[in-house]
Design a protein around this motif. Structure first.
Motif, PDB file in Angstrom:
ATOM      1  N   MET A  38       0.822  -1.202   0.000  1.00 33.37           N
ATOM      2  CA  MET A  38       0.000   0.000   0.000  1.00 33.37           C
ATOM      3  C   MET A  38       0.858   1.255   0.000  1.00 33.37           C
ATOM      4  N   MET A  39       1.976   1.210   0.716  1.00 31.62           N
ATOM      5  CA  MET A  39       2.872   2.357   0.780  1.00 31.62           C
ATOM      6  C   MET A  39       3.395   2.719  -0.603  1.00 31.62           C
ATOM      7  N   MET A  40       3.701   1.724  -1.418  1.00 30.86           N
ATOM      8  CA  MET A  40       4.182   2.003  -2.769  1.00 30.86           C
ATOM      9  C   MET A  40       3.106   2.713  -3.600  1.00 30.86           C
ATOM     10  N   GLY A  41       1.838   2.384  -3.328  1.00 33.17           N
ATOM     11  CA  GLY A  41       0.750   3.100  -3.991  1.00 33.17           C
ATOM     12  C   GLY A  41       0.721   4.562  -3.607  1.00 33.17           C
ATOM     13  N   TYR A  42       0.958   4.850  -2.340  1.00 31.83           N
ATOM     14  CA  TYR A  42       0.954   6.241  -1.894  1.00 31.83           C
ATOM     15  C   TYR A  42       2.164   7.008  -2.413  1.00 31.83           C
ATOM     16  N   VAL A  43       3.283   6.299  -2.616  1.00 32.53           N
ATOM     17  CA  VAL A  43       4.434   6.957  -3.236  1.00 32.53           C
ATOM     18  C   VAL A  43       4.045   7.482  -4.612  1.00 32.53           C
ATOM     19  N   PHE A  44       3.430   6.620  -5.411  1.00 34.49           N
ATOM     20  CA  PHE A  44       3.098   7.045  -6.772  1.00 34.49           C
ATOM     21  C   PHE A  44       1.974   8.083  -6.779  1.00 34.49           C
ATOM     22  N   TRP A  45       1.023   7.955  -5.852  1.00 36.23           N
ATOM     23  CA  TRP A  45      -0.116   8.869  -5.811  1.00 36.23           C
ATOM     24  C   TRP A  45       0.373  10.325  -5.720  1.00 36.23           C
ATOM     25  N   ASP A  46       1.388  10.575  -4.924  1.00 32.78           N
ATOM     26  CA  ASP A  46       1.812  11.954  -4.690  1.00 32.78           C
ATOM     27  C   ASP A  46       3.142  12.300  -5.346  1.00 32.78           C
ATOM     28  N   ILE A  47       3.609  11.460  -6.244  1.00 37.62           N
ATOM     29  CA  ILE A  47       4.942  11.699  -6.788  1.00 37.62           C
ATOM     30  C   ILE A  47       4.985  12.895  -7.734  1.00 37.62           C
ATOM     31  N   VAL A  48       3.836  13.292  -8.287  1.00 36.27           N
ATOM     32  CA  VAL A  48       3.777  14.448  -9.179  1.00 36.27           C
ATOM     33  C   VAL A  48       3.446  15.728  -8.421  1.00 36.27           C
ATOM     34  N   SER A  49       2.894  15.596  -7.198  1.00 31.33           N
ATOM     35  CA  SER A  49       2.407  16.770  -6.462  1.00 31.33           C
ATOM     36  C   SER A  49       3.431  17.891  -6.333  1.00 31.33           C
ATOM     37  N   PRO A  50       4.687  17.619  -5.941  1.00 33.89           N
ATOM     38  CA  PRO A  50       5.642  18.720  -5.801  1.00 33.89           C
ATOM     39  C   PRO A  50       6.187  19.235  -7.129  1.00 33.89           C
ATOM     40  N   PRO A 217      10.756  10.641 -11.954  1.00 35.87           N
ATOM     41  CA  PRO A 217      10.034  10.223 -10.740  1.00 35.87           C
ATOM     42  C   PRO A 217       8.931   9.208 -11.030  1.00 35.87           C
ATOM     43  N   LEU A 218       8.262   9.350 -12.175  1.00 37.53           N
ATOM     44  CA  LEU A 218       7.205   8.409 -12.523  1.00 37.53           C
ATOM     45  C   LEU A 218       7.773   7.021 -12.804  1.00 37.53           C
ATOM     46  N   LEU A 219       8.956   6.967 -13.410  1.00 31.27           N
ATOM     47  CA  LEU A 219       9.607   5.681 -13.636  1.00 31.27           C
ATOM     48  C   LEU A 219       9.992   5.031 -12.317  1.00 31.27           C
ATOM     49  N   VAL A 220      10.568   5.819 -11.413  1.00 31.58           N
ATOM     50  CA  VAL A 220      10.925   5.294 -10.098  1.00 31.58           C
ATOM     51  C   VAL A 220       9.682   4.782  -9.371  1.00 31.58           C
ATOM     52  N   GLY A 221       8.596   5.553  -9.444  1.00 30.96           N
ATOM     53  CA  GLY A 221       7.348   5.135  -8.802  1.00 30.96           C
ATOM     54  C   GLY A 221       6.817   3.828  -9.372  1.00 30.96           C
ATOM     55  N   SER A 222       6.936   3.653 -10.680  1.00 31.70           N
ATOM     56  CA  SER A 222       6.472   2.413 -11.315  1.00 31.70           C
ATOM     57  C   SER A 222       7.286   1.216 -10.841  1.00 31.70           C
ATOM     58  N   LEU A 223       8.591   1.386 -10.714  1.00 28.66           N
ATOM     59  CA  LEU A 223       9.444   0.300 -10.235  1.00 28.66           C
ATOM     60  C   LEU A 223       9.122  -0.057  -8.784  1.00 28.66           C
ATOM     61  N   LEU A 224       8.822   0.950  -7.983  1.00 31.58           N
ATOM     62  CA  LEU A 224       8.441   0.682  -6.595  1.00 31.58           C
ATOM     63  C   LEU A 224       7.118  -0.076  -6.520  1.00 31.58           C
ATOM     64  N   LEU A 225       6.188   0.252  -7.424  1.00 28.80           N
ATOM     65  CA  LEU A 225       4.914  -0.473  -7.462  1.00 28.80           C
ATOM     66  C   LEU A 225       5.126  -1.926  -7.865  1.00 28.80           C
ATOM     67  N   LEU A 226       6.106  -2.187  -8.711  1.00 23.02           N
ATOM     68  CA  LEU A 226       6.436  -3.569  -9.052  1.00 23.02           C
ATOM     69  C   LEU A 226       6.880  -4.332  -7.811  1.00 23.02           C
ATOM     70  N   SER A 227       7.683  -3.685  -6.967  1.00 23.34           N
ATOM     71  CA  SER A 227       8.111  -4.340  -5.727  1.00 23.34           C
ATOM     72  C   SER A 227       6.922  -4.582  -4.799  1.00 23.34           C
ATOM     73  N   GLY A 228       5.957  -3.639  -4.770  1.00 21.09           N
ATOM     74  CA  GLY A 228       4.757  -3.829  -3.961  1.00 21.09           C
ATOM     75  C   GLY A 228       3.919  -4.987  -4.456  1.00 21.09           C
ATOM     76  N   PHE A 229       3.819  -5.133  -5.784  1.00 19.31           N
ATOM     77  CA  PHE A 229       3.088  -6.255  -6.377  1.00 19.31           C
ATOM     78  C   PHE A 229       3.711  -7.579  -5.958  1.00 19.31           C
ATOM     79  N   LEU A 230       5.020  -7.661  -5.987  1.00 18.53           N
ATOM     80  CA  LEU A 230       5.715  -8.889  -5.613  1.00 18.53           C
ATOM     81  C   LEU A 230       5.540  -9.189  -4.121  1.00 18.53           C
ATOM     82  N   MET A 231       5.481  -8.142  -3.299  1.00 24.09           N
ATOM     83  CA  MET A 231       5.255  -8.348  -1.868  1.00 24.09           C
ATOM     84  C   MET A 231       3.873  -8.951  -1.620  1.00 24.09           C
ATOM     85  N   PHE A 232       2.876  -8.511  -2.383  1.00 22.34           N
ATOM     86  CA  PHE A 232       1.538  -9.073  -2.181  1.00 22.34           C
ATOM     87  C   PHE A 232       1.500 -10.529  -2.627  1.00 22.34           C
ATOM     88  N   VAL A 233       2.259 -10.871  -3.657  1.00 20.22           N
ATOM     89  CA  VAL A 233       2.366 -12.275  -4.046  1.00 20.22           C
ATOM     90  C   VAL A 233       2.887 -13.095  -2.874  1.00 20.22           C
TER      91      VAL A 233
END
Length: 487
Positions: A38-50, A217-233
């Motif tokens: 879930m944390m990786m989702g929040y990283v990507f959610w706000d990665i464009v905000s600043p 930043p969007l690329l970094v966020g996507s890679l982090l989401l991949l790690s989150g997907f693997l954690m849920f597996v």
């Protein structure tokens, strides 16, 4: 003393007490795994905000030339599919019918897919290309919009579906493993990890963009989401073991497929549920969209550069990392959940009003206010999310959370679009923005949340939900009424 909790709540607790989440280590390991996803989702959610100021900068100056309305549309697009395609309703029903494992795998996969589309749009589509839209949603959507913004928004919308369904799935996971134990503390830590994701995105995104470009930043966020997907597996294997080792048939009721339309109607007829849902949308509408514009506010009102403004805004989520679990412990051991929500809503409203005052131009005032926002952002979620299982039985919990998220998404979609248009109307020819009216809009939503929190306290006393009671201390009397004895 309040009235006794509803019989459904007692039955739910007894069922969960027979479940062998015996191992404290296993419980907390599960929490870390799903909270990380879930944390990786929040990283990507706000990665464009600043990056909002940079995105709106002229293309010749290294920006993308987005308008305030286009950025507002992008920020609000997170909720488009959730609202107009009713994706959260379907997600909640899928969760209650198909179970945690299938739904979580589907949701984390959608987060990853939407993030990749978002990244490719910003990285590969020319900011000079435009498309004309046949709809404007009452003027909130620009009719003449960059193709880049439109495709990025579609990807962000797909990500939003996955992120929110992941959220309701994780909430049910935590409830499944921690009911009868440290439920509010566990949810508090899960929220704290989510805020760590938000803080990391806000503080580090400008640094990454300055070094490697706007799309990095969007690329970094996507890679982090991949790690989150693997954690849920990885969680799926633990959950299978959990179900195989259940000692009684009663325990398996927590994943039964007997959810019916009657259960859905019961959720809709529950007044406490609706007060929680409406409080949620008002509180989050006053705060989460504010984060999308907070860096821009600091740049315009205080003359701070984008990197520094990102660090100041990150004070808000960083402060919640410690405070949210702390308030969760307070709720677990002392209760006062409805009071915690009320205090949090009052604080956020006062903070918005303080930033709306044209006389406050000191950087230290802005930093102090961000810290107070963090207190509010800890108080309300740490009490609100653990209160839902007190009001709604576990069998209906996926649907209940999905409806709350759906109502919340209405605010998360419309408020950024509304504020984006207001900012456009209050932007001078040289690009300076007067944020007084936008901050008053956010304060208005906070005031509505205060009123709903007060009403929830009244209804709680009438209905006996137990929101004012401690989560751990009040479990023993419930179990003593049955043949299952616990000390």
């Amino acid at each position: 003393m309040g009235a006794s909790p509803p019989m459904e709540g007692r039955t739910q607790f007894l069922l969960m007490q027979t479940t062998p989440n015996n191992s404290r280590t296993r419980r907390w390991t599960v929490l870390f795994i799903v909270a990380f996803a879930m944390m990786m989702g929040y990283v990507f959610w706000d990665i464009v905000s600043p990056l909002s100021t940079t995105l709106k900068a002229p293309i010749k100056a290294g920006g993308m030339g987005w308008t305030s309305a286009e950025y507002g549309f992008y920020a609000g697009s997170y909720s488009i599919f959730n609202i107009f395609l009713l994706m959260l309703f379907w997600g909640g029903i899928i969760l209650d019918k198909c179970g945690i494992r299938f739904t979580g795998l589907l949701a984390t996969g959608m987060m990853l897919g939407g993030a990749v589309v978002n990244y490719l749009a910003v990285a590969t589509i020319s900011p000079f290309a435009y498309v004309d839209l046949p709809f404007t949603l009452f003027g909130l959507v620009p009719s003449h919009i960059k193709t880049q913004v439109l495709v990025a928004s579609l990807g962000f919308g797909l990500f939003g579906v996955g992120c929110d369904i992941t959220g309701i799935t994780v909430s049910k996971v935590v409830t499944k493993w921690f009911t009868g134990y440290e439920l509010a503390s566990a949810m508090g830590i899960q929220v704290a990890m989510a805020r760590l994701g938000t803080a990391s995105a806000i503080s580090m995104s400008p640094v990454i963009a300055n070094a490697f470009g706007l799309s990095a930043p969007l690329l970094v966020g996507s890679l982090l989401l991949l790690s989150g997907f693997l954690m849920f597996v990885a969680y799926i294997f633990m959950d299978k073991h959990f179900d195989r080792t259940r000692a009684t048939a009663a325990a398996s009721a927590s994943e039964s497929d007997d959810f019916t339309l009657r259960d859905f109607v019961k959720v809709l007829r529950n007044p406490g549920f609706w007060l929680i849902a409406l409080l949620c949308v008002m509180f989050y509408s006053s705060l989460r969209p504010f984060l999308k514009f907070a860096s821009d506010l600091l740049v315009n009102k205080y003359g701070i550069d984008t990197v520094t403004s990102g660090w100041i805004v990150s004070i808000l989520p960083y402060g919640t990392i410690v405070l949210t679990p702390l308030f969760g412990i307070v709720y677990d051991r002392l209760g006062r959940g409805s009071m915690l929500m009320l205090i949090g809503c009052i604080i956020v409203t006062l903070c918005h009003l303080l930033l709306a005052l044209p006389v406050t131009h000191s950087t230290w005032i802005a930093s102090t206010v961000m810290l107070l926002y963090g207190v509010s952002f800890s108080l309300v979620p740490s009490a609100m999310w653990p209160s839902v299982p007190k009001i709604v039985p576990l069998k209906q919990l996926g649907t209940a959370y999905s409806i709350i998220y759906f109502v919340q998404n209405i605010g998360l979609m419309l408020v950024p679009m509304l504020v984006g248009n207001i900012i456009g109307d209050h932007t001078t020819a040289d690009g300076h923005v007067d944020f007084t009216i936008p901050m008053l809009v956010f304060a208005g939503f906070g005031a509505c949340a205060v009123l709903l929190a007060l009403l929830l306290m009244v209804v709680d006393k009438q209905r006996g939900y137990g929101l004012y009671e401690a989560n751990i201390r009040n479990r023993a009397p419930h179990t003593q009424n049955s043949t299952t004895k616990t000390k």
